[in-house]
Design a protein around this motif. Structure first.
Motif, PDB file in Angstrom:
ATOM      1  N   ARG A 120       6.909  -9.278   1.460  1.00 25.47           N
ATOM      2  CA  ARG A 120       5.734  -8.464   1.760  1.00 25.47           C
ATOM      3  C   ARG A 120       6.280  -7.060   1.905  1.00 25.47           C
ATOM      4  O   ARG A 120       7.044  -6.762   2.814  1.00 25.47           O
ATOM      5  CB  ARG A 120       5.084  -8.917   3.076  1.00 25.47           C
ATOM      6  N   LEU A 121       5.922  -6.214   0.948  1.00 22.10           N
ATOM      7  CA  LEU A 121       6.451  -4.839   0.912  1.00 22.10           C
ATOM      8  C   LEU A 121       5.311  -3.865   1.089  1.00 22.10           C
ATOM      9  O   LEU A 121       4.307  -3.941   0.387  1.00 22.10           O
ATOM     10  CB  LEU A 121       7.145  -4.596  -0.426  1.00 22.10           C
ATOM     11  N   VAL A 122       5.457  -2.948   2.029  1.00 25.63           N
ATOM     12  CA  VAL A 122       4.420  -1.947   2.271  1.00 25.63           C
ATOM     13  C   VAL A 122       4.931  -0.600   1.804  1.00 25.63           C
ATOM     14  O   VAL A 122       5.989  -0.121   2.254  1.00 25.63           O
ATOM     15  CB  VAL A 122       4.018  -1.898   3.760  1.00 25.63           C
ATOM     16  N   PHE A 123       4.165  -0.003   0.896  1.00 26.93           N
ATOM     17  CA  PHE A 123       4.491   1.317   0.366  1.00 26.93           C
ATOM     18  C   PHE A 123       3.451   2.322   0.849  1.00 26.93           C
ATOM     19  O   PHE A 123       2.251   2.049   0.816  1.00 26.93           O
ATOM     20  CB  PHE A 123       4.507   1.282  -1.164  1.00 26.93           C
ATOM     21  N   GLU A 124       3.959   3.476   1.271  1.00 25.19           N
ATOM     22  CA  GLU A 124       3.094   4.526   1.764  1.00 25.19           C
ATOM     23  C   GLU A 124       3.172   5.725   0.819  1.00 25.19           C
ATOM     24  O   GLU A 124       4.250   6.041   0.296  1.00 25.19           O
ATOM     25  CB  GLU A 124       3.504   4.917   3.175  1.00 25.19           C
ATOM     26  N   PRO A 125       2.037   6.417   0.631  1.00 29.07           N
ATOM     27  CA  PRO A 125       2.068   7.602  -0.254  1.00 29.07           C
ATOM     28  C   PRO A 125       2.871   8.716   0.377  1.00 29.07           C
ATOM     29  O   PRO A 125       2.903   8.880   1.586  1.00 29.07           O
ATOM     30  CB  PRO A 125       0.588   7.978  -0.389  1.00 29.07           C
TER      31      PRO A 125
END
Length: 191
Positions: free
Chosen positions: A185-190
């Motif tokens: 589960r990978l969370v990418f933020e702008p």
């Protein structure tokens, strides 16, 4: 011991149209299951991940293999030194390209599904991995990329069978899985 994981992950990180994205390690996880003697399964994970997705859709995930955590110190050391050979290969890396349609902005709460092919670079070898992913658009503008089903990473594909056998013998086991299921589960933020 079995790990090899990294695999995967692929990570496919997705982003909204003209933005670059950065992985948030604190909100992300990559884990794998090692099965020994055909009856005992242990969950393991990595504590240090980094990655990004460019506005052109090029995605990269870096896995600090020294950060493997099995909750048993001697096993962690053996995996780092024998399996991952961190002195020579301190990271595993996953590269892929994200389809243009997945880069379009989506409302919070929306989900997209996709299949991806990614190159996994680990211990001096490269293999193509495939994954079924769900991309969740979060209320804070971030994007979460998760596996729908585990990615199977085969230690033989990376020349790791001798290391797996050495680990098995050191632990006094009859068997140790060669194919390891990896989930993330990978969370990418702008940016």
């Amino acid at each position: 011991m079995r790990l090899i994981l990294l695999f995967l992950p692929l990570l496919a990180v997705y982003s909204t149209a003209h933005a670059d994205w950065q992985l948030n390690n604190a909100r992300s996880e990559l884990s794998f299951v090692a099965t020994k003697d055909a009856r005992v399964a242990d969950n393991h994970y990595f504590t240090r991940l980094s990655g990004s997705v460019s506005s052109s859709g090029e995605a990269e995930l870096l896995i600090d293999t020294a950060s493997v955590e099995t909750n048993i110190a001697i096993r962690d050391r053996r995996l780092r030194n024998i399996l991952f050979r961190i002195a020579e290969y301190p990271q595993a890396k996953v590269n892929l390209s994200v389809r243009a349609g997945l880069l379009k902005p989506q409302p919070a709460g929306s989900v997209q599904y996709t299949n991806v092919n990614a190159q996994l670079f680990m211990v001096g070898a490269t293999q193509l991995q495939t994954a079924r992913l769900a991309i969740y658009h979060l209320a804070d503008g971030a994007v979460e990329v998760s596996t729908i089903e585990p990615v199977l990473v085969d230690s033989e594909d990376f020349g790791l069978l001798p290391a797996v056998n050495q680990l098995r013998e050191m632990a006094g086991l009859k068997s140790l899985t060669i194919k390891v299921p990896v989930s993330f589960r990978l969370v990418f933020e702008p940016l």
